[in-house]
Scaffold this active site. Sequence first.
Site, PDB file in Angstrom:
ATOM      1  N   HIS A  29       0.611  -0.924  -0.315  1.00 37.52           N
ATOM      2  CA  HIS A  29       0.020   0.072   0.072  1.00 37.52           C
ATOM      3  C   HIS A  29       0.875   1.362   0.152  1.00 37.52           C
ATOM      4  CE1 HIS A  29      -2.891   2.956   1.802  1.00 37.52           C
ATOM      5  NE2 HIS A  29      -3.169   2.654   1.276  1.00 37.52           N
TER       6      HIS A  29
ATOM      7  N   GLU B 144       0.303   8.701   4.340  1.00 35.58           N
ATOM      8  CA  GLU B 144       0.122   8.128   4.543  1.00 35.58           C
ATOM      9  C   GLU B 144       1.669   7.460   4.440  1.00 35.58           C
ATOM     10  OE1 GLU B 144      -1.631   4.085   4.203  1.00 35.58           O
ATOM     11  OE2 GLU B 144       0.268   4.438   5.274  1.00 35.58           O
TER      12      GLU B 144
ATOM     13  N   GLU C 149      -7.986   8.183  -0.793  1.00 35.00           N
ATOM     14  CA  GLU C 149      -8.130   7.084  -0.758  1.00 35.00           C
ATOM     15  C   GLU C 149      -7.007   5.696  -1.400  1.00 35.00           C
ATOM     16  OE1 GLU C 149      -8.223   6.667   2.453  1.00 35.00           O
ATOM     17  OE2 GLU C 149      -7.666   4.574   2.973  1.00 35.00           O
ATOM     18  N   ILE C 150      -6.207   6.102  -1.478  1.00 31.10           N
ATOM     19  CA  ILE C 150      -5.421   4.754  -2.559  1.00 31.10           C
ATOM     20  C   ILE C 150      -6.064   2.860  -1.242  1.00 31.10           C
ATOM     21  CG2 ILE C 150      -3.631   3.652  -3.452  1.00 31.10           C
ATOM     22  CD1 ILE C 150      -4.337   6.299  -4.497  1.00 31.10           C
TER      23      ILE C 150
ATOM     24  N   ASP D 152      -4.951   8.830   1.933  1.00 26.54           N
ATOM     25  CA  ASP D 152      -3.241   8.388   2.046  1.00 26.54           C
ATOM     26  C   ASP D 152      -2.621   9.962   1.043  1.00 26.54           C
ATOM     27  OD1 ASP D 152      -5.310   5.320   0.754  1.00 26.54           O
ATOM     28  OD2 ASP D 152      -3.584   6.054   2.774  1.00 26.54           O
TER      29      ASP D 152
ATOM     30  N   LYS E 273     -15.290   0.368   1.308  1.00 29.39           N
ATOM     31  CA  LYS E 273     -14.573   2.167   1.274  1.00 29.39           C
ATOM     32  C   LYS E 273     -15.565   2.605   1.603  1.00 29.39           C
ATOM     33  CE  LYS E 273      -9.896   1.135   1.409  1.00 29.39           C
ATOM     34  NZ  LYS E 273      -8.925   1.938   2.771  1.00 29.39           N
TER      35      LYS E 273
END
Length: 716
Positions: free
Chosen positions: A41, A80, A119-120, A108, A134
């Site tokens: 990630h 992140e 948001e990844i 992120d 998610k």
Amino acid sequence: MEDFVRQCFNPMIVELAEKAMKEYGEDPKIETNKFAAICTHLEVCFMYSDFHFIDERGESIIVESGDPNALLKHRFEIIEGRDRIMAWTVVNSICNTTGVEKPKFLPDLYDYKENRFIEIGVTRREVHIYYLEKANKIKSEKTHIHIFSFTGEEMATKADYTLDEESRARIKTRLFTIRQEMASRSLWDSFRQSERGEETIEEKFEITGTMRKLADQSLPPNFPSLENFRAYVDGFEPNGCIEGKLSQMSKEVNAKIEPFLRTTPRPLRLPDGPLCHQRSKFLLMDALKLSIEDPSHEGEGIPLYDAIKCMKTFFGWKEPNIVKPHEKGINPNYLMAWKQVLAELQDIENEEKIPRTKNMKRTSQLKWALGENMAPEKVDFDDCKDVGDLKQYDSDEPEPRSLASWVQNEFNKACELTDSSWIELDEIGEDVAPIEHIASMRRNYFTAEVSHCRATEYIMKGVYINTALLNASCAAMDDFQLIPMISKCRTKEGRRKTNLYGFIIKGRSHLRNDTDVVNFVSMEFSLTDPRLEPHKWEKYCVLEIGDMLLRTAIGQVSRPMFLYVRTNGTSKIKMKWGMEMRRCLLQSLQQIESMIEAESSVKEKDMTKEFFENKSETWPIGESPRGVEEGSIGKVCRTLLAKSVFNSLYASPQLEGFSAESRKLLLIVQALRDNLEPGTFDLGGLYEAIEECLINDPWVLLNASWFNSFLTHALK
């Protein structure tokens, strides 16, 4: 799994992942699948932001090799990977300065172009299911969601994928590689099954009404309902039987998977025919330079002044005569063109003040050589659309050519060291961000290995010629301008040196489109007798123009000096790429860097110093009929650079096709060597696609011959 993670990921990513796990009281040695997932990630988040900048105008641009002077701002802020306190500080600061709504959960990334948090997600399951989880967790329309899977699928809010296709493809390729690496170590199944959903799911997401009907209508063939398709996807075993997958794709697909064994591949068929000829825009190993050391003459740096000064260093001029005619050309015209250059240079010297540029008289020989008035007249389409038999004129198929030995000799020469330095240390350019110590150390080591390389001379020569020709094409469109072919270097003692290789005369150059052609005549000095390899010089008319005294071990010897003359052409886009040939330095540096990274991740410390300073170690350079050739790290640097330079000098559609298609066969052979038991269908079709690119291009033919050597040794 822990060993795999430490080998597969950059040490910085591994360190961040360990920190994050410890922050939540988790042990990377025990929760190894989670360790791998966090590293993956993190890497995707970094790759997402890599190379994306915003320029002075606020436009989003991609920069892979930075101009040190450009005022660029990173397009994405990476949240992140920071510790929680720092991450929330960054988020609060962004919200305060941009007025964006503060998210409930830590996102992120932040995108300064679209002004939104991202948001990844990276999932081992179905992207749609993970996306819904998610979305359900975040419950904010302001945060953009982008999900990637290990199977190359992706899903993003409103199908807005933020990045260009190439950047996303890079991420997908990396995820696919991680999956393959895991599978080859039997780690993938446990990793895939260990993924838990987002913990905050509250309700099952039901699709009803119109959306449900649309979902049922948009299924792949052979699936009666959404449930049926969902059940298939949930039970989809990525390493199951490929034939089964194909049969579900479409009734039309009928592919039988053949096992690919050591005996399966055959060598590529290289074409027969006359030997191939030299087609580079300027001479390479056969070039001869007239040079001046420590230039300090009046007008030093002005090409025409430099050229005249270099010409004066040679005293052996004689009445020129043709020693190797061009088969199809009017050879006396080439001879007269050279005499005209000499005469007009003499005229310049007789003037009181030497001009900065020289436009040649429009003589009949130059008009012929530059194709003046030869182009067919253009007619407006509206004036001739009623013509019954209107058709494109027939063009001949290219004649197949066979590989000649000169091509390998050219490549070997390009890898050699010269006695001059062709780039200064800072030629590769600083990074926009302060470059850390390791990166600049690598750059300096690499530059030291390649600065004296002949391939580097070709880069600087190519940059100079293309820049001068493009400038003249724009500044003097109607003139037959005389352009000296010049390069600059430093001697072993550090003295500056200016070199003249010959001259170019440019034709008319009203270049509206990128592909519009400007013709030019090149005249280049050489000591190579063209009669030794006449096939190499098919496109040239070669004159003998003087005698040069050379110092040898046995004293001075006189050698005839030749002038290689030919008509050639190029376009705006080709000149633009020619001006950017310095990129070859960067490409080969990155290849060396990935070798250092691999070594460093095994040893768990930076190996840059050992890599370059351990002179006893040898590295594989390439394949030859004798087997795998090995050499010092410097030789590896120079060979990689020479390959990159030749890809630029001999760029062609044949090379594009060969590189793309042969890579597929290469990957299959690599899979066989790694005992991954590859299977193929329509291997014959792949061979056909590769071999239709093997026509007459010398560099492609040499690469195909290398590929055959590789096949022989790889499958022993």
